[in-house]
Scaffold this motif. Structure first.
Motif, short mmCIF file in Angstrom:
data_model
loop_
_atom_site.label_atom_id
_atom_site.label_comp_id
_atom_site.label_asym_id
_atom_site.label_seq_id
_atom_site.Cartn_x
_atom_site.Cartn_y
_atom_site.Cartn_z
N PHE A 68 0.56 9.81 -5.65
CA PHE A 68 1.41 9.76 -4.48
C PHE A 68 0.96 8.64 -3.53
O PHE A 68 1.76 7.82 -3.06
CB PHE A 68 1.32 11.14 -3.83
N LEU A 69 -0.36 8.54 -3.32
CA LEU A 69 -0.88 7.49 -2.45
C LEU A 69 -0.64 6.10 -3.05
O LEU A 69 -0.28 5.17 -2.33
CB LEU A 69 -2.38 7.69 -2.24
N LEU A 70 -0.83 5.99 -4.37
CA LEU A 70 -0.62 4.69 -5.02
C LEU A 70 0.84 4.27 -4.93
O LEU A 70 1.16 3.10 -4.70
CB LEU A 70 -1.07 4.74 -6.48
N ASP A 71 1.73 5.24 -5.11
CA ASP A 71 3.16 4.94 -4.99
C ASP A 71 3.49 4.42 -3.60
O ASP A 71 4.27 3.49 -3.42
CB ASP A 71 3.99 6.19 -5.27
N ALA A 72 2.86 5.06 -2.60
CA ALA A 72 3.13 4.64 -1.23
C ALA A 72 2.58 3.23 -1.00
O ALA A 72 3.20 2.42 -0.31
CB ALA A 72 2.52 5.62 -0.25
N LEU A 73 1.43 2.93 -1.61
CA LEU A 73 0.84 1.59 -1.46
C LEU A 73 1.75 0.52 -2.05
O LEU A 73 1.79 -0.61 -1.59
CB LEU A 73 -0.50 1.53 -2.19
#
Lengths: 295, 284
Positions: free
Chosen positions: B108-113
């Motif tokens: 989820f964090l990587l997608d947001a990045l």
């Protein structure tokens, strides 16, 4: 187990963990780094003052970001209005009404187009959209424009967003179980009624997320917009006038910023603002998408 | 069935048909315009010669420095992204395989990045450069672009690894291999085709990005020899040459746009081709 294998295991493990931690630290580091550079400005002015003031005189130490924020939102809104309905209907057609072959042909094409660099979209904007705005659209509304305008920025952004948004929408429509569609069709619904009542309703969070992520992408896009938007400080409602979005402000002023006190802080503040706004939008809509994927 | 229902169905089918094909037409039109304008200006001389100096004022010469520079920056960034990203992607899928929640949070964090605009990376890279007292250089450009593409690489590779059955890992453990061996010899091998695709995807993003290298890579008429020299990239050379008042210089920008588009198209198409080729030997 022999020592060599144990040692390799240990070392590679450290490397793997290290890689992951570096990756997860990137957003934190960006936030800290940008805040550190923007701090001098934030100490002198209040946040509300910076965001809601429209007085931009770097020489006098007045930094009001309102015109830039306004331009950013304006261009993004135009791009959204132009691209969202088009993408929604195109995705509906490709996943529901057309045959599988067309979709299988289109998916890689969309993927490839999504990789086209933004500077190429900018070149296209200068060649096609700018003359279109000055030569056709402005006279049509009885006004004149150089073509380098908020509208041109919005159109170029809309085209840039198409492959990206369309891709996500197609993915969203694919997560909807086939059984649900079949059930509604077997009850005698027409294809369109099925789309309206099942696909759109069921995929609603996903559709909104796809739009949201498209908006976030449009909001932060730099080079393509910079090339066609005119880059003039302007607080205007007319889309035919030039504007000056935040990313363009950052990109344009790097050369001279060192000579004016606080100017570099102001630009870093602009970057921080972009970072925070887009990260929040992304986290919010990605969360939606993650939730819908699990169902 | 009443008539209105049928009319409504018909109207919306037409609308969506038109929408789908206009999307295709718009994008096709874009490529045609860019190629049409650039092909005329394109020549071997432009591609294979260095700028003759003073490009902004029509000094003649070509864009070889930008082409080579672009490859330098993107290859460097991709190597850096592999060093950080490959182990991270394997870690998520080997060590964290039981911790679904952690896995999902990281994804989820990587997608947001993924969505952070490149100008922010550029500004951050600039702040880091000031912090360490570096100048705009090849090294700074590589680091900035690496920051931009690492999340992309990891997420794309992770998406491939996710589909590999857990039983394969279990079989590997039951034969007595360590986690490292499982990660590198089983998972990485299985995901190799996807890894190549992810790599090329990240590389393509790196080569086409302008905003992140705008302040970190500098701009020069030469090809850098060491890491601390500034470097020119294709997107920036297009951007700068287009703002020139001289028609001849702008023509070179159009030619450069064609070169860049062709490079990107070759990368994307070969990514698809290679992934098909390598996926033959994979256990499904």
């Amino acid at each position: 187990m022999n020592r060599k294998r144990m040692l390799t295991n240990l070392l590679v493990n450290i490397w793997m963990q290290g890689g992951l931690y570096i990756l997860l630290a990137i957003p934190v580091l960006i936030a800290i780094g940008l805040y550190w550079k923007a701090a001098p400005l934030l100490n002198e002015h209040s946040l509300a003052d910076l965001i809601f003031s429209s007085k931009w005189f770097p020489m006098k130490g007045e930094f009001g970001f309102l015109p830039f924020i306004f331009s950013s939102f304006y261009v993004t809104l135009l791009a959204f209005i132009l691209s969202a309905p088009l993408c929604l209907f195109a995705a509906i057609y490709l996943t529901q009404f057309s045959n599988r072959r067309l979709l299988n042909f289109m998916l890689p094409v969309i993927d490839i187009l999504a990789g086209i660099p933004s500077v190429v979209y900018g070149v296209w904007g200068i060649l096609v959209i700018v003359p279109l705005v000055s030569g056709r659209i402005a006279p049509f509304f009885g006004s004149t424009s150089s073509g380098y305008s908020l509208l041109a920025g919005g159109i170029v952004l809309a085209v840039m967003c198409i492959p990206y948004m369309l891709n996500m929408l197609i993915e969203v429509f694919h997560t909807i179980p086939v059984g649900m569609k079949e059930a509604s069709l077997s009850l005698g619904a027409t294809h369109w009624e099925m789309v309206k009542h099942v696909i759109i309703r069921k995929g609603f969070p996903g559709i909104i997320s796809a739009f949201g992520l498209g908006i976030a992408k449009a909001f932060g896009e730099t080079i393509a917009v910079l090339m066609v938007v005119g880059n003039t400080l302007n607080l205007t409602l007319s889309p035919l006038k030039p504007g000056y979005p935040l990313p363009a402000l950052i990109a344009n002023n790097y050369g001279e910023m060192m000579s004016i006190p606080d100017y570099d802080s102001a630009l870093m503040f602009a970057a921080l603002l972009l970072f925070v706004v887009i990260l929040i939008i992304n986290l919010f809509f990605r969360y939606f998408i993650h939730k819908t994927e699990k169902i | 069935m009443n008539r209105w229902k049928l009319i409504e169905e018909w109207i919306f089918k037409i609308i969506s048909f038109v929408a789908a094909y206009s999307v295709v037409l718009i994008l096709l039109y874009l490529l045609i315009v860019v190629f049409n304008k650039g092909i005329g200006a394109l020549s071997w001389e432009i591609v294979f010669s260095m700028p003759a100096g003073g490009y902004y004022f029509g000094g003649g010469g070509g864009i070889l420095n930008a082409i080579v520079g672009s490859f330098y920056v993107s290859i460097g960034a991709t190597v850096l992204a592999i060093i950080i990203g490959l182990p991270a992607a394997l870690f998520i899928n080997v060590q964290l395989i039981r911790l679904k929640r952690t896995q999902n949070t990281i994804r989820f964090l990587l997608d947001a990045l993924w969505g952070i605009p490149s100008i922010v990376y550029g500004a951050f890279g600039f702040a880091v450069m000031l912090f360490f007292g570096l100048n705009a250089s090849l090294l700074a450009g590589i680091i900035t672009v690496a920051l931009l593409i690492t999340p992309i690489l990891v997420r794309a590779f992770d998406e491939v690894l996710k589909t590999i059955p857990v039983e394969l890992q279990e079989a590997s453990y039951s034969l007595g291999s360590t986690r490292t061996e499982t990660a590198l010899k089983v998972l990485f091998k299985q995901g190799f085709a996807g890894f190549i695709t992810a790599l090329l995807l990240a590389f393509g993003r790196g080569i086409g990005d302008a905003a992140s290298v705008l302040f970190t890579a500098g701009f020069t008429d030469n090809i850098p020899v060491t890491f601390d020299e500034p470097v020119a990239t294709l997107p920036l050379s297009i951007f700068f040459q287009l703002s020139s008042p001289i028609e001849e210089v702008r023509q070179r920008a159009y030619a450069a746009a064609v070169v860049l588009t062709v490079i990107i198209l070759i990368i994307s198409v070969s990514a698809r081709f290679l992934s098909k080729r390598y996926s033959k030997n994979i256990i499904k």
